[in-house]
Design a protein around this motif. Structure first.
Motif, PDB file in Angstrom:
ATOM      1  N   LEU A  50       0.858  -1.335   0.098  1.00 19.18           N
ATOM      2  CA  LEU A  50      -0.090  -0.163   0.046  1.00 19.18           C
ATOM      3  C   LEU A  50       0.973   1.342  -0.012  1.00 19.18           C
ATOM      4  O   LEU A  50       0.574   2.066  -0.558  1.00 19.18           O
ATOM      5  N   VAL A  51       1.882   1.204   0.858  1.00 15.58           N
ATOM      6  CA  VAL A  51       2.689   2.340   0.732  1.00 15.58           C
ATOM      7  C   VAL A  51       3.353   2.657  -0.499  1.00 15.58           C
ATOM      8  O   VAL A  51       3.545   3.899  -0.915  1.00 15.58           O
ATOM      9  N   LEU A  52       3.915   1.503  -1.039  1.00 17.25           N
ATOM     10  CA  LEU A  52       4.768   1.704  -2.304  1.00 17.25           C
ATOM     11  C   LEU A  52       3.709   2.261  -3.378  1.00 17.25           C
ATOM     12  O   LEU A  52       4.245   3.079  -4.181  1.00 17.25           O
ATOM     13  N   TRP A  53       2.584   1.741  -3.583  1.00 18.72           N
ATOM     14  CA  TRP A  53       1.827   2.130  -4.463  1.00 18.72           C
ATOM     15  C   TRP A  53       1.283   3.664  -4.223  1.00 18.72           C
ATOM     16  O   TRP A  53       1.116   4.724  -5.062  1.00 18.72           O
ATOM     17  N   GLY A  54       1.047   4.047  -2.879  1.00 15.48           N
ATOM     18  CA  GLY A  54       0.843   5.607  -2.495  1.00 15.48           C
ATOM     19  C   GLY A  54       2.138   6.396  -2.965  1.00 15.48           C
ATOM     20  O   GLY A  54       1.979   7.549  -3.490  1.00 15.48           O
ATOM     21  N   ALA A  55       3.197   5.935  -2.772  1.00 14.73           N
ATOM     22  CA  ALA A  55       4.357   6.874  -3.281  1.00 14.73           C
ATOM     23  C   ALA A  55       4.458   6.792  -4.809  1.00 14.73           C
ATOM     24  O   ALA A  55       4.834   8.083  -5.178  1.00 14.73           O
ATOM     25  N   ALA A  56       4.191   5.794  -5.554  1.00 14.44           N
ATOM     26  CA  ALA A  56       3.963   5.816  -6.860  1.00 14.44           C
ATOM     27  C   ALA A  56       2.862   6.671  -7.119  1.00 14.44           C
ATOM     28  O   ALA A  56       3.168   7.403  -8.371  1.00 14.44           O
ATOM     29  N   ALA A  57       1.538   6.744  -6.583  1.00 15.14           N
ATOM     30  CA  ALA A  57       0.657   7.879  -7.163  1.00 15.14           C
ATOM     31  C   ALA A  57       1.168   9.166  -7.001  1.00 15.14           C
ATOM     32  O   ALA A  57       0.953  10.068  -7.579  1.00 15.14           O
ATOM     33  N   ASP A  58       2.062   9.309  -5.593  1.00 17.41           N
ATOM     34  CA  ASP A  58       2.281  10.841  -5.562  1.00 17.41           C
ATOM     35  C   ASP A  58       3.263  11.146  -6.594  1.00 17.41           C
ATOM     36  O   ASP A  58       3.387  12.546  -7.072  1.00 17.41           O
ATOM     37  N   ARG A  59       4.259  10.132  -7.170  1.00 17.07           N
ATOM     38  CA  ARG A  59       5.188  10.690  -7.975  1.00 17.07           C
ATOM     39  C   ARG A  59       4.555  10.580  -9.360  1.00 17.07           C
ATOM     40  O   ARG A  59       4.963  11.388 -10.402  1.00 17.07           O
ATOM     41  N   PHE A  60       3.856   9.546  -9.906  1.00 18.00           N
ATOM     42  CA  PHE A  60       3.632   9.486 -11.332  1.00 18.00           C
ATOM     43  C   PHE A  60       2.315   9.710 -11.826  1.00 18.00           C
ATOM     44  O   PHE A  60       1.864   9.764 -12.839  1.00 18.00           O
ATOM     45  N   GLY A  61       1.595   9.846 -10.539  1.00 18.40           N
ATOM     46  CA  GLY A  61      -0.146  10.122 -10.788  1.00 18.40           C
ATOM     47  C   GLY A  61      -0.999   8.857 -10.675  1.00 18.40           C
ATOM     48  O   GLY A  61      -0.509   7.742 -10.682  1.00 18.40           O
ATOM     49  N   GLU A  62      -2.224   9.320 -10.665  1.00 18.86           N
ATOM     50  CA  GLU A  62      -3.414   8.160 -10.399  1.00 18.86           C
ATOM     51  C   GLU A  62      -3.660   7.213 -11.431  1.00 18.86           C
ATOM     52  O   GLU A  62      -3.871   6.227 -11.222  1.00 18.86           O
ATOM     53  N   ARG A  63      -3.862   7.642 -12.713  1.00 21.11           N
ATOM     54  CA  ARG A  63      -4.189   6.863 -13.726  1.00 21.11           C
ATOM     55  C   ARG A  63      -3.490   5.445 -14.216  1.00 21.11           C
ATOM     56  O   ARG A  63      -3.976   4.578 -14.095  1.00 21.11           O
ATOM     57  N   VAL A  64      -2.214   5.943 -14.012  1.00 15.38           N
ATOM     58  CA  VAL A  64      -1.290   4.969 -14.622  1.00 15.38           C
ATOM     59  C   VAL A  64      -1.149   3.692 -13.240  1.00 15.38           C
ATOM     60  O   VAL A  64      -1.137   2.668 -13.665  1.00 15.38           O
ATOM     61  N   VAL A  65      -1.163   4.291 -12.108  1.00 18.94           N
ATOM     62  CA  VAL A  65      -1.052   3.394 -10.944  1.00 18.94           C
ATOM     63  C   VAL A  65      -2.329   2.703 -10.841  1.00 18.94           C
ATOM     64  O   VAL A  65      -2.201   1.482 -10.600  1.00 18.94           O
ATOM     65  N   GLY A 104      -8.142   7.683  -3.476  1.00 20.64           N
ATOM     66  CA  GLY A 104      -8.145   8.811  -2.620  1.00 20.64           C
ATOM     67  C   GLY A 104      -7.630  10.021  -2.869  1.00 20.64           C
ATOM     68  O   GLY A 104      -8.071  11.251  -2.798  1.00 20.64           O
ATOM     69  N   ARG A 105      -6.441   9.871  -3.558  1.00 22.13           N
ATOM     70  CA  ARG A 105      -5.781  11.225  -4.027  1.00 22.13           C
ATOM     71  C   ARG A 105      -6.573  12.072  -5.180  1.00 22.13           C
ATOM     72  O   ARG A 105      -6.537  13.161  -5.324  1.00 22.13           O
ATOM     73  N   VAL A 106      -7.361  11.248  -5.871  1.00 19.22           N
ATOM     74  CA  VAL A 106      -8.338  11.978  -6.934  1.00 19.22           C
ATOM     75  C   VAL A 106      -9.339  12.682  -6.063  1.00 19.22           C
ATOM     76  O   VAL A 106      -9.562  13.781  -6.439  1.00 19.22           O
ATOM     77  N   VAL A 107      -9.802  12.263  -5.098  1.00 20.54           N
ATOM     78  CA  VAL A 107     -10.738  12.881  -4.169  1.00 20.54           C
ATOM     79  C   VAL A 107     -10.146  14.180  -3.522  1.00 20.54           C
ATOM     80  O   VAL A 107     -10.508  15.215  -3.759  1.00 20.54           O
ATOM     81  N   LEU A 108      -8.812  14.072  -3.201  1.00 18.03           N
ATOM     82  CA  LEU A 108      -8.016  15.342  -2.589  1.00 18.03           C
ATOM     83  C   LEU A 108      -7.856  16.276  -3.840  1.00 18.03           C
ATOM     84  O   LEU A 108      -7.870  17.594  -3.422  1.00 18.03           O
ATOM     85  N   GLY A 109      -7.581  15.882  -4.918  1.00 20.63           N
ATOM     86  CA  GLY A 109      -7.181  16.769  -6.043  1.00 20.63           C
ATOM     87  C   GLY A 109      -8.212  17.371  -6.755  1.00 20.63           C
ATOM     88  O   GLY A 109      -8.112  18.586  -7.213  1.00 20.63           O
ATOM     89  N   TRP A 110      -9.480  16.815  -6.783  1.00 18.44           N
ATOM     90  CA  TRP A 110     -10.594  17.284  -7.776  1.00 18.44           C
ATOM     91  C   TRP A 110     -11.681  17.858  -6.868  1.00 18.44           C
ATOM     92  O   TRP A 110     -12.307  18.676  -7.177  1.00 18.44           O
ATOM     93  N   PHE A 111     -11.531  17.889  -5.635  1.00 17.82           N
ATOM     94  CA  PHE A 111     -12.473  18.423  -4.724  1.00 17.82           C
ATOM     95  C   PHE A 111     -12.128  19.430  -3.536  1.00 17.82           C
ATOM     96  O   PHE A 111     -10.921  19.116  -2.881  1.00 17.82           O
TER      97      PHE A 111
END
Length: 410
Positions: free
Chosen positions: A65-80, A123-130
């Motif tokens: 989970l933490v690894l995927w979260g770090a990947a989302a922070d760096r590379f974005g939500e879509r690809v992850v 969860g990042r999608v929610v933080l980013g769009w709302f």
């Protein structure tokens, strides 16, 4: 973040696709619990062995989970999200292709590790769009995915499993994850990060104070009664009340539908109140009361135990969205993926450990004793929830804020 007509429609579309992706992963991650009666009757597994097998996805999930979260922070939500769901589908295919508990459990764990991508990135999608005034509702929609996924699992998995076996039942979440991954790849647009950090002062890790640690710990405790109730609700109805697996699944599907709506209602309540943690503490106390009532009814072996089970199934689920929203807001956009990954890891650690441990209690003193122990746990969660450390208005933390939480005063 505020948006006009086109942007507003797009952000709700992103939320809907993210919620669908989360729903697909939840069918697999948590819906396998509805196949416990099938594993016992058709595969000859003990309750403890079946409990371990259906928690293998959760064990894999919490490792990445933490690894995927770090990947989302760096590379974005879509690809992850897209890559994780497609990998999860492939791993489930390998689980179906082989034979034996060890083979199946191992590939279920790999699939769980891959599906962890959705938990952090959506969860990042929610933080980013709302913006703050809508995040409670938006995260409530996102968090509806788990109970809705369990609705789908309760309706679909037991009939397939009863008729064709556990392996055939896995084909449903496999197809769901693959289709959701394709939809993510085709239609999701990452939130505009430049706008998200506008006006925000950069700072270090938000873990310089105890606030997020306390929210993580309280959430992890609240997951224990949630997963004990959910994991064995079908078995309880079958073993103690003589229901069939299919009829139990239908009833529990309806209950999970109510639980999904409850997360949306709680999110709207938190937006209106301007607080995430006050509702979380109050719901912890309600959680304890509901499970205590279930324990008493189960001990008396009375028909109200079924009603109490349904109430507890909702009470133990409804709090989750406000906890996630609070973590995302306090962590800020630069740390949201990792913080949500840590939040998910803590929750899934107790989700993985809880059902097998409580299976021992159920196999000994019985369901009433297990529910009684679970009723005490939310009281500790209520005490841990750092209500005084929360800003007076949840919206005080900007969308792109990377500021650490204020120091705990309670």
């Amino acid at each position: 973040m505020t948006a006009g007509g086109g942007d507003s429609n797009r952000r709700w579309l992103m939320l809907g696709i993210g919620m669908t992706a989360q729903c697909a992963s939840c069918v697999f991650l948590y819906g396998l619990a509805y196949l416990v009666p099938v594993l016992r009757a058709e595969e000859g597994l003990s309750l403890t062995s079946a409990g371990v097998l259906v928690t293998c996805p959760t064990i894999g999930l919490m490792c990445t989970l933490v690894l995927w979260g770090a990947a989302a922070d760096r590379f974005g939500e879509r690809v992850v999200m897209a890559s994780g769901l497609l990998l999860a589908g492939g791993a489930m295919g390998l689980a179906v292709a082989g034979d034996g508990v060890v083979w199946t459990g191992s590939w279920l764990a790999v699939a769980g590790a891959a599906s962890a991508s959705v938990n952090a990135a959506s969860g990042r999608v929610v933080l980013g769009w709302f913006g703050p005034e809508q995040r409670g509702v938006a995260m409530g929609v996102r968090q509806m995915a788990q109970p809705l996924g369990m609705v789908a699992a309760a309706l679909v998995l037991p009939p397939i499993g009863t008729a064709y076996g556990f392996g055939a039942a896995l084909l449903f979440p496999l197809a769901f994850c693959v289709l959701a991954g394709i939809a993510i790849a085709l239609f999701v647009v990452d939130p505009p990060r430049a706008a998200a950090v506008e006006g925000a002062a950069k700072s270090g890790s938000p873990y310089g104070t105890p606030v997020l640690y306390r929210i993580h710990a309280a959430s992890a405790l609240l997951v224990i009664p949630q997963f004990v109730v959910v994991s064995y609700s079908a078995d309880y109805l079958v073993q103690d009340h003589g229901w069939t697996a299919t009829s139990a699944g239908r009833l529990l599907a309806a209950v999970q539908g109510v639980a999904a709506v409850s997360r949306l209602v709680v999110g709207a309540w938190s937006d209106r109140m301007g607080s995430r943690l006050i509702p979380m503490r109050r719901l912890s106390l309600a959680n304890s009361a509901a499970v205590a009532a279930l324990a008493l009814a189960a001990w008396l072996s009375s028909w109200p135990a079924i009603v109490a089970l349904l109430v507890a199934s909702v009470a133990t689920v409804c709090w989750n969205g406000v906890a996630f929203t609070s973590v995302a807001e306090l962590a800020g956009s630069a740390w949201a993926g990792r913080a949500l990954g840590i939040q998910n890891t803590a929750q899934n650690l107790t989700a993985a450990v809880g059902p097998p441990v409580f299976a021992i209690v159920i196999g000994g003193p019985g369901y009433a004793a297990a529910y009684g122990i679970c009723a005490a746990i939310p009281l500790a969660a209520a005490a841990l929830t750092p209500v005084r450390a929360e800003p007076k208005r949840a919206g005080a933390v900007a969308v792109g804020s990377t500021a650490a939480p204020v120091r705990s005063r309670g």
